[in-house]
Write a protein that holds these residues in place. Structure first.
Motif, short mmCIF file in Angstrom:
data_model
loop_
_atom_site.label_atom_id
_atom_site.label_comp_id
_atom_site.label_asym_id
_atom_site.label_seq_id
_atom_site.Cartn_x
_atom_site.Cartn_y
_atom_site.Cartn_z
N GLU A 101 -3.35 7.80 -34.34
CA GLU A 101 -3.45 10.01 -33.81
C GLU A 101 -4.60 9.77 -34.34
N TYR A 102 -5.59 8.84 -34.66
CA TYR A 102 -7.45 9.27 -34.84
C TYR A 102 -8.25 9.17 -33.24
N TYR A 103 -6.97 8.10 -32.80
CA TYR A 103 -7.22 8.12 -31.02
C TYR A 103 -6.55 9.39 -30.33
N ARG A 104 -5.72 10.01 -30.58
CA ARG A 104 -5.12 11.07 -30.46
C ARG A 104 -6.04 12.12 -30.49
N ASN A 105 -6.88 12.42 -31.68
CA ASN A 105 -7.16 13.60 -31.57
C ASN A 105 -9.00 13.77 -31.36
N PHE A 107 -10.08 11.35 -28.47
CA PHE A 107 -10.29 11.38 -26.95
C PHE A 107 -9.04 11.98 -25.98
N ASP A 108 -8.37 13.12 -27.34
CA ASP A 108 -7.36 14.18 -26.54
C ASP A 108 -6.14 13.76 -25.70
N ASP A 109 -6.55 12.57 -25.60
CA ASP A 109 -4.83 11.91 -25.24
C ASP A 109 -4.49 10.34 -25.73
N SER A 110 -3.03 9.94 -25.31
CA SER A 110 -2.36 8.79 -26.04
C SER A 110 -3.19 7.83 -25.87
N PRO A 111 -3.39 6.46 -26.90
CA PRO A 111 -4.27 5.43 -26.71
C PRO A 111 -3.72 4.84 -25.34
N THR A 112 -4.49 3.84 -24.61
CA THR A 112 -4.78 3.14 -23.74
C THR A 112 -3.94 1.99 -24.26
N VAL A 113 -2.94 0.66 -23.34
CA VAL A 113 -2.44 0.01 -23.71
C VAL A 113 -3.18 -1.11 -24.11
N VAL A 114 -5.25 -1.25 -23.87
CA VAL A 114 -5.88 -1.78 -24.44
C VAL A 114 -6.01 -1.59 -25.25
N ALA A 115 -6.00 -0.20 -26.22
CA ALA A 115 -6.15 0.37 -27.51
C ALA A 115 -5.35 0.58 -28.33
N SER A 116 -4.30 0.24 -27.78
CA SER A 116 -3.47 -0.07 -28.54
C SER A 116 -3.18 -1.10 -29.02
N ILE A 119 -5.58 -1.60 -31.82
CA ILE A 119 -5.33 -1.67 -33.02
C ILE A 119 -4.37 -2.32 -33.78
N ALA A 120 -3.14 -3.12 -33.13
CA ALA A 120 -2.51 -3.87 -33.63
C ALA A 120 -2.82 -4.59 -34.32
N ILE A 121 -4.15 -5.67 -34.06
CA ILE A 121 -4.33 -6.87 -33.90
C ILE A 121 -4.97 -6.45 -35.20
#
Length: 314
Positions: A101-105, A107-116, A119-121
Motif C-alpha cells: 500500500e505504501y508503494y501504491r500511495n 508511486f500512484d501505481d501497483s508495485p512492479t514485480v521487482v518491488a513486490s 517487499i516479500a523478501i
C-alpha cells in the motif's frame, strides 16, 4: 491508482495498519490450523526418509500416524503451529500488505514485480527469524513420535518445549536452523506473496474473473502450486537441521550445504522433494485458505466499517 479530486490526489480508503497485521495473523492461524495434519505428515515423511534411507509413501505415513497416535495425534504440535503463525505470518503479511500500500500511495501505481519481490523478501526474512524458536518447537513436537521411546522429548505443549530447550540445551538452540528457516521464508514469500498479485492479473485477463471469492481462489491456487514446488527442498533441509541430534558433541550437519549434500548422496537428488504430495496438499490449500480468509476480512471491513466496495490491495 489513487483517485484525484480537483487536481489533488485523494487518499484511497484502506484498512488501518494495526488491522493489516491482525488480519494477516488471524487468516494464517486459521488456515494453518486447519491444514496442520498435512504439515505433520510432510514432516514425518522428511524425517523418516532420513532415518531409514527410503521414501515412505503418504498412505503409509498417514496410517502409521493414526495407528500410533490416534486421531488426536494428527494435531500433535498444534500449539506450535498457532504460536509460529501468530508471530511469523502476522509480521510477514502485515509488512507485505503495508509495504504494498505504501508503494501504491507513493508511486500512484501497483508495485512492479521487482518491488513486490523485494517487499516479500524483507517481510518473510524478518518474520521467520523472529518466529524461529516456535518453528524449532513445532518440528520437534511433530517428529517426536518417530523417535525410539527412549529418545523422545515428550514436550506437552509449545511453552513446555520452549522452556525445556532453553534449560536443557541453551537459549541459542531456539535459533537452530535460523539460516535455512529464513532462506525458506524468502523463497516461500517471494513465490507466494509476490506471485499472488500476478496470478490475480492473469485470472482477470485470461479467465475473465471479477473481484470476489472465485478470483481469490484462482489466484491463490496458482500461487500455492508455485510455492510448493520451489520451496520444498529448502523446507526439507531446514526440517532436518532443526531435528538433528548432537552425537558425541558433534551435530549431524555442519550447515545448509552439508545437510543438502548428505541428503543427495545418501538418498538421491529427488529426496529433496520428499513429501511433495503432503507438502503440496498442505501448501496449496493453506495458501488458498490464507488469502481467501485475508481478502474476506478486508472485504468485511470495507463493507461494514468504511461503506466501500473492496478492491484487493495485496
Amino acid at each position: 491508482m489513487s483517485q484525484k479530486e480537483n487536481g489533488v490526489k485523494k487518499k484511497e480508503p484502506s484498512v488501518p495498519t494495526v488491522l493489516k497485521y491482525a488480519f494477516g495473523g488471524i487468516a494464517a492461524v486459521a488456515g494453518s490450523s486447519i491444514m496442520h495434519p498435512m504439515d505433520l505428515f510432510k514432516t514425518r515423511m522428511q524425517i523418516t526418509s532420513e532415518s531409514v534411507g527410503k521414501k515412505p509413501g503418504i498412505i503409509h505415513v498417514i496410517t502409521t500416524a493414526v495407528k500410533e497416535d490416534g486421531i488426536r495425534g494428527l494435531y500433535r504440535g498444534l500449539t506450535g503451529t498457532i504460536l509460529r503463525h501468530s508471530i511469523y505470518s502476522t509480521i510477514r503479511l502485515g509488512l507485505f500488505t503495508s509495504g504494498t500500500e505504501y508503494y501504491r500511495n507513493k508511486f500512484d501505481d501497483s508495485p512492479t514485480v521487482v518491488a513486490s519481490v523485494f517487499i516479500a523478501i524483507i517481510a518473510g526474512a524478518l518474520g521467520s527469524f523472529v518466529s524461529t524458536p516456535a518453528d524449532v518447537c513445532l518440528i520437534r513436537m511433530m517428529s517426536d513420535a518417530r523417535l525410539p521411546p527412549e529418545e523422545r522429548r515428550n514436550y506437552t505443549n509449545v511453552i513446555n518445549a520452549l522452556t525445556r530447550i532453553v534449560k536443557e540445551e541453551g537459549l541459542l538452540t531456539l535459533w537452530r536452523g535460523a539460516v535455512p528457516t529464513v532462506g525458506r521464508a524468502i523463497v516461500v514469500n517471494t513465490a507466494q506473496l509476490a506471485s499472488y498479485g500476478q496470478f490475480r492479473n492473469l485470472s482477470e485477463k485470461y479467465l475473465g474473473l471479477q473481484e470476489g471469492m472465485l478470483l481469490h481462489f484462482a489466484a491463490s491456487t496458482g500461487s500455492g502450486l508455485l510455492t510448493a514446488t520451489v520451496s520444498l527442498p529448502v523446507d526439507l533441509v531446514k526440517t532436518r537441521i532443526q531435528n538433528m541430534k548432537v552425537i558425541n558433541g558433534k551435530p549431524e550437519y555442519r550447515g545448509i550445504s552439508d545437510a543438502t549434500i548428505k541428503t543427495i548422496r545418501s538418498e538421491g537428488t529427488l529426496a529433496l522433494w520428499s513429501g511433495y504430495i503432503p507438502y503440496s496438499l498442505r501448501i496449496v490449500p493453506n495458501t488458498i485458505l490464507v488469502f481467501v480468509f485475508l481478502e474476506q476480512l478486508n472485504t468485511l471491513y470495507f463493507k461494514n466499517v468504511l461503506g466501500e466496495v473492496y478492491k484487493s490491495k495485496i
